[in-house]
Every structure is written in C-alpha cells, then in structure tokens.
Design a protein around this motif. Structure first.
Motif, PDB file in Angstrom:
ATOM      1  N   SER A 185       0.823  -1.213   0.000  1.00 27.47           N
ATOM      2  CA  SER A 185       0.000   0.000   0.000  1.00 27.47           C
ATOM      3  C   SER A 185       0.854   1.260   0.000  1.00 27.47           C
ATOM      4  O   SER A 185       0.549   2.241  -0.687  1.00 27.47           O
ATOM      5  CB  SER A 185      -0.928   0.014   1.219  1.00 27.47           C
ATOM      6  OG  SER A 185      -1.845  -1.056   1.147  1.00 27.47           O
ATOM      7  N   ASN A 186       1.941   1.218   0.747  1.00 26.14           N
ATOM      8  CA  ASN A 186       2.851   2.366   0.782  1.00 26.14           C
ATOM      9  C   ASN A 186       3.484   2.613  -0.581  1.00 26.14           C
ATOM     10  O   ASN A 186       3.612   3.760  -1.029  1.00 26.14           O
ATOM     11  CB  ASN A 186       3.951   2.152   1.829  1.00 26.14           C
ATOM     12  CG  ASN A 186       3.413   2.185   3.247  1.00 26.14           C
ATOM     13  OD1 ASN A 186       2.385   2.801   3.505  1.00 26.14           O
ATOM     14  ND2 ASN A 186       4.101   1.527   4.170  1.00 26.14           N
ATOM     15  N   LEU A 187       3.864   1.539  -1.249  1.00 32.62           N
ATOM     16  CA  LEU A 187       4.493   1.668  -2.560  1.00 32.62           C
ATOM     17  C   LEU A 187       3.500   2.183  -3.603  1.00 32.62           C
ATOM     18  O   LEU A 187       3.855   3.002  -4.458  1.00 32.62           O
ATOM     19  CB  LEU A 187       5.065   0.327  -3.009  1.00 32.62           C
ATOM     20  CG  LEU A 187       6.316  -0.153  -2.271  1.00 32.62           C
ATOM     21  CD1 LEU A 187       6.655  -1.578  -2.686  1.00 32.62           C
ATOM     22  CD2 LEU A 187       7.490   0.768  -2.528  1.00 32.62           C
ATOM     23  N   LEU A 188       2.268   1.680  -3.571  1.00 33.33           N
ATOM     24  CA  LEU A 188       1.256   2.136  -4.520  1.00 33.33           C
ATOM     25  C   LEU A 188       0.987   3.625  -4.353  1.00 33.33           C
ATOM     26  O   LEU A 188       0.789   4.355  -5.325  1.00 33.33           O
ATOM     27  CB  LEU A 188      -0.038   1.336  -4.350  1.00 33.33           C
ATOM     28  CG  LEU A 188       0.055  -0.157  -4.706  1.00 33.33           C
ATOM     29  CD1 LEU A 188      -1.243  -0.871  -4.399  1.00 33.33           C
ATOM     30  CD2 LEU A 188       0.420  -0.349  -6.172  1.00 33.33           C
ATOM     31  N   HIS A 189       1.017   4.086  -3.111  1.00 28.69           N
ATOM     32  CA  HIS A 189       0.804   5.510  -2.843  1.00 28.69           C
ATOM     33  C   HIS A 189       2.036   6.331  -3.212  1.00 28.69           C
ATOM     34  O   HIS A 189       1.927   7.466  -3.685  1.00 28.69           O
ATOM     35  CB  HIS A 189       0.467   5.713  -1.359  1.00 28.69           C
ATOM     36  CG  HIS A 189       0.376   7.156  -0.967  1.00 28.69           C
ATOM     37  ND1 HIS A 189      -0.655   7.982  -1.391  1.00 28.69           N
ATOM     38  CD2 HIS A 189       1.202   7.937  -0.207  1.00 28.69           C
ATOM     39  CE1 HIS A 189      -0.474   9.193  -0.902  1.00 28.69           C
ATOM     40  NE2 HIS A 189       0.641   9.198  -0.187  1.00 28.69           N
ATOM     41  N   SER A 190       3.219   5.745  -3.026  1.00 33.49           N
ATOM     42  CA  SER A 190       4.465   6.496  -3.209  1.00 33.49           C
ATOM     43  C   SER A 190       4.680   6.946  -4.644  1.00 33.49           C
ATOM     44  O   SER A 190       5.376   7.931  -4.900  1.00 33.49           O
ATOM     45  CB  SER A 190       5.663   5.656  -2.749  1.00 33.49           C
ATOM     46  OG  SER A 190       5.916   4.595  -3.647  1.00 33.49           O
TER      47      SER A 190
END
Length: 414
Positions: A391-396
C-alpha cells in the motif's frame, strides 16, 4: 554547465556501469552527467530486480547527477523505439553529448554505418522481409540482412547488441535533427549476454542476475562485481521485500490475465501478433513456472526477449491502440525527474526555461497518456509486495518527489 547523457537500466548498477560513467566524464569533460533510466520494466521485457527508486540511489552514489525516467512506452521496446524516447529526452534537456558503450568503440564507424544504411535502406528491408518469411526472428533477419548487403565500407557489426543500440542512438539523433553529439567507448570485460562471470571484477548484468537467482545464489557471490553502495542497497532491498523481482514473481498474475481473457481480448494486446494469443493460452495452462512457460512458447520466429515484451504488455494490459496513440510522435511527452545531486539541481535551474518538454517532479495533478502507462506499470510492479509495504508503494508513485543527494555529505533527502 556542459552536460553528457547516458542511457541506462542499471539492473543492477555494477562495476562495468561505473567504468562507463568514469569514461563518459573523461571523454566529454562534462560538468553534469544525465542518466535516462528505464523504470520498473525493462527493454528485454522483464521486471527490474529492484525498483527505479533504489536504482536511482545507486546511480547518484556512483556519480550520476540527474536521473530521468524513460517512459514505459519506450523502455519496453525494440532498440529503435527505445532509442527514440531516450534521445528525445536528452535533447529536450539541452544535453550536449551522449556517450554509449559498444563493442565497436569507434564513433566514426557508427556515422559511416548510418550513411551507408540510408542509401541502401530499401535493399536492406527486402532482405529482412525475405529472412522473416523463412521463419527467422526479426533480430536474426536484420543481422542476416546486414551481412547480405556485403558492405565494403568500414562499418559496425550490427549483429552485436550494444552496437545495435548505439546505431539506433546515432540514427535517432539524425532523424530528430538533434544537436547532441554522439560518442562511444569500448565495452570492457564482459559481453551483454554473458551468463557467467568472465573476469575478476567486471560482469554483465545478465550474469549477475543469473547468479542471484540460482538456487544457491547469494549477494556475497556478486560482491566483487558491484560497487559497495550497490551491495548495501541490494542487502536493504532484500531485507525489506524478502526477494528480488523477476518474472517468477509475476507468473500467477500473468496466468490469471491470460486464462480470464478470450483469445480476441488477448489479440488486442500490443505485440500479440500472428495468432500468438492461441499459443500463449495453450502453453500457459500446464506451465508450472514462467521459465517452463517460455520454454514451451519460444520458437525460431519469436525470440525470448520478444516474447517477454509481449508478456509484459499482457501483464500491464497495454493495448495496441493505446501504444499506437502514445507513440504517434515517436518522442517522449515529458521529463520525469527521479533524482538529482547538487550539480544536477544547478543544471536544471540553468536549463529549466529552455527545456522543450514539461518537467515533472511529482505526479499529483499531472495527466498524460504516456504517464498513465508509467503509473499503471509501477502499480503492477509493486503489487507483489506484502502488506503494508504494498500500500505504501502504490501511494508512493504519486507522493514521492525526486530523490535529493548531497555528494559532499553522501546523504539522501526528499
């Protein structure tokens, strides 16, 4: 400031790349090195070992001053289209020279080859079509056609991978009427496709990846072939994600995509031609791994690389229509910043107003058909990570600004 460009993938950054950077700075006397780097999917149709952000850090630590992303629409293509995108970005940024590695090492022979090929293009195309009809792959047909021309002038051998890319860089500069001056250095220590270590300190990225993915492969096995900074970033990435990315990481997603689609739907995907969709459906049903699937899929006509690129577009659901639309101008639509040193920042400040393409430092609010492909590719690349990292990567992808690197303190910041 004088700037020199390099066109790279850094998958991963190794000692051969470091040599290339050092020689580029020496040959061009450049104040700033600009790298146009493929994003998360690469020219041979495979996912990058580690993300574009990790590879950006590797590049900055090794001496690159400005890292620009080569859009997915160009990064996952044959040499001609790959080169068009990269050269268009360097030209838009006002880069003075581009320096590439080649088996030839002589820029005059590339210029001579371009001149000869322009006068004999129809003859060359006729040979290519004939060899393709005989069942050869396009790269094999192009190589055979080049030798069939029996050129008497001093030209480069276009059957060698780095010479092929170099030729297309030179051709793109000519076709785009770019002001960039091309230069080349001799590739040293290993060949592009070498699968085994041939020297004590220089190895191809192919052999490094093969060693890493072997059943007993460890980072210590490749330590002699990569800078210390690359080693530490690979260690950190492995700790964070538990594994490096390769096609096996995505095989179940690819299998789902194929088996949940009709043959008509698959036929609409970019690079799926001549009934290839039927062969893909047939082979993937019983395949237990991506490697086994590819072994069954490969034919004399279709190279492993060509098929991997088709699989990449299947995975990202990139249609022929979309790719045709975004490649209509044969050039990149924007300059996506991934990272910079203080020299890179200064170069940007001096040239920002003269840049002929919009410069993007954050995706928020940016809309463009080529950019939408980049975003989709990054989301799919990151989907195999575990939560909460996924989720963090998709947002990043939307939130991450260019990486800032202080070369004096050797520190990063955003």
């Amino acid at each position: 400031m004088k700037a020199a460009g390099v066109i790279v993938e850094y998958n991963p950054f190794h000692n051969g790349h470091l040599y290339h950077l050092q020689q580029t700075r020496k040959e061009t006397k450049a104040d700033c090195i600009v790298a146009v780097m493929s994003g998360n999917f690469l020219q041979r149709g495979e996912p990058a070992l580690v993300s574009k952000w990790t590879r950006t850090r590797m590049a900055l630590l090794a001496g690159v001053d400005l890292v620009i992303e080569l859009p997915y629409a160009f990064a996952t293509q044959k040499a001609e289209i790959f080169a068009n995108g990269a050269i268009s970005i360097l030209e838009a940024l006002g880069v003075d020279e581009v320096c590439f590695g080649s088996e030839s090492g002589d820029i005059n022979s590339f210029l001579q080859t371009l001149q000869v090929m322009q006068t004999r293009v129809d003859e060359f195309d006729t040979y290519v079509q004939g060899f393709v009809k005989d069942g050869n792959s396009f790269p094999k047909s192009a190589s055979k056609a080049f030798h069939a021309l029996e050129i008497k002038e001093e030209v480069v051998d276009l059957s060698l991978p780095n010479n092929i890319l170099g030729y297309h860089y030179v051709k793109s500069i000519h076709d785009q009427q770019a002001k960039i001056i091309p230069k080349t250095i001799t590739r040293t220590g290993s060949n592009y496709h070498d699968e085994h270590f041939q020297s004590p300190s220089i190895a191809s990225a192919t052999s490094i990846r093969k060693a890493l993915f072997s059943p007993s492969g460890t980072l210590d096995e490749i330590k002699d072939y990569i800078p210390e900074s690359t080693y530490h970033h690979l260690v950190s990435d492995q700790l964070a994600f538990q594994h490096f990315r390769d096609w096996e990481s995505y095989f179940q997603l690819l299998k789902y995509k194929v088996l949940s689609s009709s043959s008509a739907e698959l036929e609409c995907i970019y690079e799926i031609e001549e009934g290839l969709e039927h062969r893909i459906i047939s082979q993937i049903k019983s395949a237990e791994s991506f490697h086994a699937f590819m072994e069954g899929l490969k034919t004399k006509r279709y190279t492993w690389t060509r098929l991997q690129r088709a699989c990449t577009h299947l995975l990202t659901n990139t249609s022929k229509k979309v790719m045709k639309d975004v490649l209509q101008e044969k050039k990149a639509h924007y300059i996506r910043l991934l990272g910079m040193s203080e020299k890179g920042r200064t170069y940007l400040q001096e040239n920002k107003k003269k840049a002929t393409l919009p410069i993007i430092s954050k995706l928020s609010g940016s809309t463009n058909a080529q950019l939408e492909l980049d975003i989709k590719a990054s989301q799919i690349y990151n989907i195999v990570a575990d939560e909460p990292i996924r989720s963090n990567l998709l947002h990043s992808e939307y939130a991450t600004p260019p990486i800032q690197y202080d070369s004096v303190k050797r520190e990063f910041s955003h």
